[in-house]
Motif scaffolding. Structure first.
Motif, mmCIF file in Angstrom:
data_model
loop_
_atom_site.group_PDB
_atom_site.id
_atom_site.type_symbol
_atom_site.label_atom_id
_atom_site.label_comp_id
_atom_site.label_asym_id
_atom_site.label_seq_id
_atom_site.Cartn_x
_atom_site.Cartn_y
_atom_site.Cartn_z
ATOM 1 N N GLU A 62 -44.785 -15.012 -8.275
ATOM 2 C CA GLU A 62 -43.330 -15.154 -8.161
ATOM 3 C C GLU A 62 -42.818 -16.399 -8.881
ATOM 4 O O GLU A 62 -41.797 -16.976 -8.516
ATOM 5 C CB GLU A 62 -42.886 -15.151 -6.688
ATOM 6 C CG GLU A 62 -43.253 -13.849 -5.977
ATOM 7 C CD GLU A 62 -42.770 -13.806 -4.540
ATOM 8 O OE1 GLU A 62 -42.126 -14.777 -4.090
ATOM 9 O OE2 GLU A 62 -43.022 -12.790 -3.868
ATOM 10 N N GLN A 63 -43.536 -16.789 -9.927
ATOM 11 C CA GLN A 63 -43.114 -17.900 -10.787
ATOM 12 C C GLN A 63 -42.476 -17.285 -12.036
ATOM 13 O O GLN A 63 -43.039 -17.281 -13.124
ATOM 14 C CB GLN A 63 -44.316 -18.775 -11.136
ATOM 15 C CG GLN A 63 -44.974 -19.417 -9.930
ATOM 16 C CD GLN A 63 -46.303 -20.085 -10.261
ATOM 17 O OE1 GLN A 63 -46.796 -20.038 -11.382
ATOM 18 N NE2 GLN A 63 -46.902 -20.719 -9.263
ATOM 19 N N TYR A 64 -41.281 -16.756 -11.845
ATOM 20 C CA TYR A 64 -40.693 -15.882 -12.851
ATOM 21 C C TYR A 64 -40.286 -16.607 -14.134
ATOM 22 O O TYR A 64 -40.448 -16.062 -15.234
ATOM 23 C CB TYR A 64 -39.497 -15.140 -12.254
ATOM 24 C CG TYR A 64 -39.841 -14.364 -11.013
ATOM 25 C CD1 TYR A 64 -40.894 -13.441 -11.021
ATOM 26 C CD2 TYR A 64 -39.147 -14.548 -9.813
ATOM 27 C CE1 TYR A 64 -41.231 -12.724 -9.886
ATOM 28 C CE2 TYR A 64 -39.483 -13.827 -8.673
ATOM 29 C CZ TYR A 64 -40.518 -12.931 -8.711
ATOM 30 O OH TYR A 64 -40.856 -12.233 -7.586
ATOM 31 N N GLU A 65 -39.778 -17.810 -14.023
ATOM 32 C CA GLU A 65 -39.393 -18.555 -15.221
ATOM 33 C C GLU A 65 -40.613 -18.868 -16.079
ATOM 34 O O GLU A 65 -40.581 -18.711 -17.309
ATOM 35 C CB GLU A 65 -38.661 -19.848 -14.828
ATOM 36 C CG GLU A 65 -37.313 -19.638 -14.149
ATOM 37 C CD GLU A 65 -36.233 -19.191 -15.136
ATOM 38 O OE1 GLU A 65 -36.519 -19.103 -16.347
ATOM 39 O OE2 GLU A 65 -35.100 -18.941 -14.685
ATOM 40 N N ALA A 66 -41.681 -19.309 -15.431
ATOM 41 C CA ALA A 66 -42.912 -19.601 -16.168
ATOM 42 C C ALA A 66 -43.479 -18.330 -16.783
ATOM 43 O O ALA A 66 -43.946 -18.333 -17.931
ATOM 44 C CB ALA A 66 -43.944 -20.252 -15.236
ATOM 45 N N ALA A 67 -43.427 -17.237 -16.024
ATOM 46 C CA ALA A 67 -43.927 -15.954 -16.539
ATOM 47 C C ALA A 67 -43.161 -15.543 -17.787
ATOM 48 O O ALA A 67 -43.753 -15.085 -18.777
ATOM 49 C CB ALA A 67 -43.811 -14.883 -15.459
ATOM 50 N N LEU A 68 -41.844 -15.713 -17.758
ATOM 51 C CA LEU A 68 -41.023 -15.328 -18.908
ATOM 52 C C LEU A 68 -41.343 -16.196 -20.119
ATOM 53 O O LEU A 68 -41.401 -15.700 -21.256
ATOM 54 C CB LEU A 68 -39.543 -15.439 -18.550
ATOM 55 C CG LEU A 68 -38.553 -14.936 -19.605
ATOM 56 C CD1 LEU A 68 -38.788 -13.458 -19.917
ATOM 57 C CD2 LEU A 68 -37.115 -15.150 -19.129
#
Length: 204
Positions: A62-68
């Motif tokens: 759920e680390q969406y910014e890093a994933a993106l």
């Protein structure tokens, strides 16, 4: 030839890439080209896969910014890869960037127009933008491909509910509950639709 690089290390450790490219200073370019081109392509592919795996990990954590961020790096290497495009749409859904998610899903659908997960993601994004009629059309297209997705039946119920098509919404929730009787979201919204219609369920 003495300069042939060990493929095992190239495939597993990207720090060998600079050493590989340094060979260009020691040998004529035209002589090395037939050897270096496939090796450099392998290094680039491995780097793209590494970014993809980091993006997957970020999504699951759920680390969406890093994933993106990681996914954008992967897309620089393979900008037209549908697998990467779908993952971008999924991450953007979690970031509640609905329009951007739709754009990502649309790029995948240009290549695979009947890809169920992509249609599902696009439909959810449309619903989140309150475009319920468009969402229903996409949900129905996706359900024709996979009628056993309880989440999608639930979302179709929500879209119908938002349009005050309560009988149709109840039918969609019923399908979701048939697939998963523990779906409390579908059960609660179904009950709300019944209440709005003034219908008292018969005892089982």
């Amino acid at each position: 030839a003495a300069f042939v690089v060990d493929w095992y290390y190239i495939n597993l450790n990207l720090v060998y890439k600079p050493q590989l490219l340094n060979l260009k200073t020691a040998f004529p370019e035209e002589w090395l080209q037939s050897y270096l081109s496939p090796l450099e392509e392998t290094c680039q592919t491995n780097q793209g896969e590494l970014y993809y795996q980091k993006a997957l990990y970020g999504l699951h954590q759920e680390q969406y910014e890093a994933a993106l961020t990681h996914l954008e790096e992967a897309l620089k290497i393979k900008p037209k890869n549908p697998k990467l495009g779908f993952l971008k749409g999924k991450i953007l859904l979690n970031l509640k960037q609905w329009q951007e998610a739709i754009a990502a899903f649309d790029r995948v659908l240009q290549v695979y127009p009947q890809d169920f997960p992509t249609l599902k993601g696009k439909g959810i994004a449309r619903f989140k933008l309150l475009a319920s009629e468009e969402a229903i059309a996409i949900f129905e297209e996706a359900l024709n491909l996979n009628p056993n997705d309880e989440e999608l039946w639930t979302y179709k119920g929500h879209a119908l509910y938002s349009l005050n098509q309560l009988q149709e919404a109840i039918a969609a929730y019923d399908r979701a509950l048939t697939l998963n009787p523990s779906n409390t979201t579908a059960r609660n919204y179904r009950q709300s639709a019944l209440d709005n219609l003034g219908i008292v369920p018969q005892p089982e």
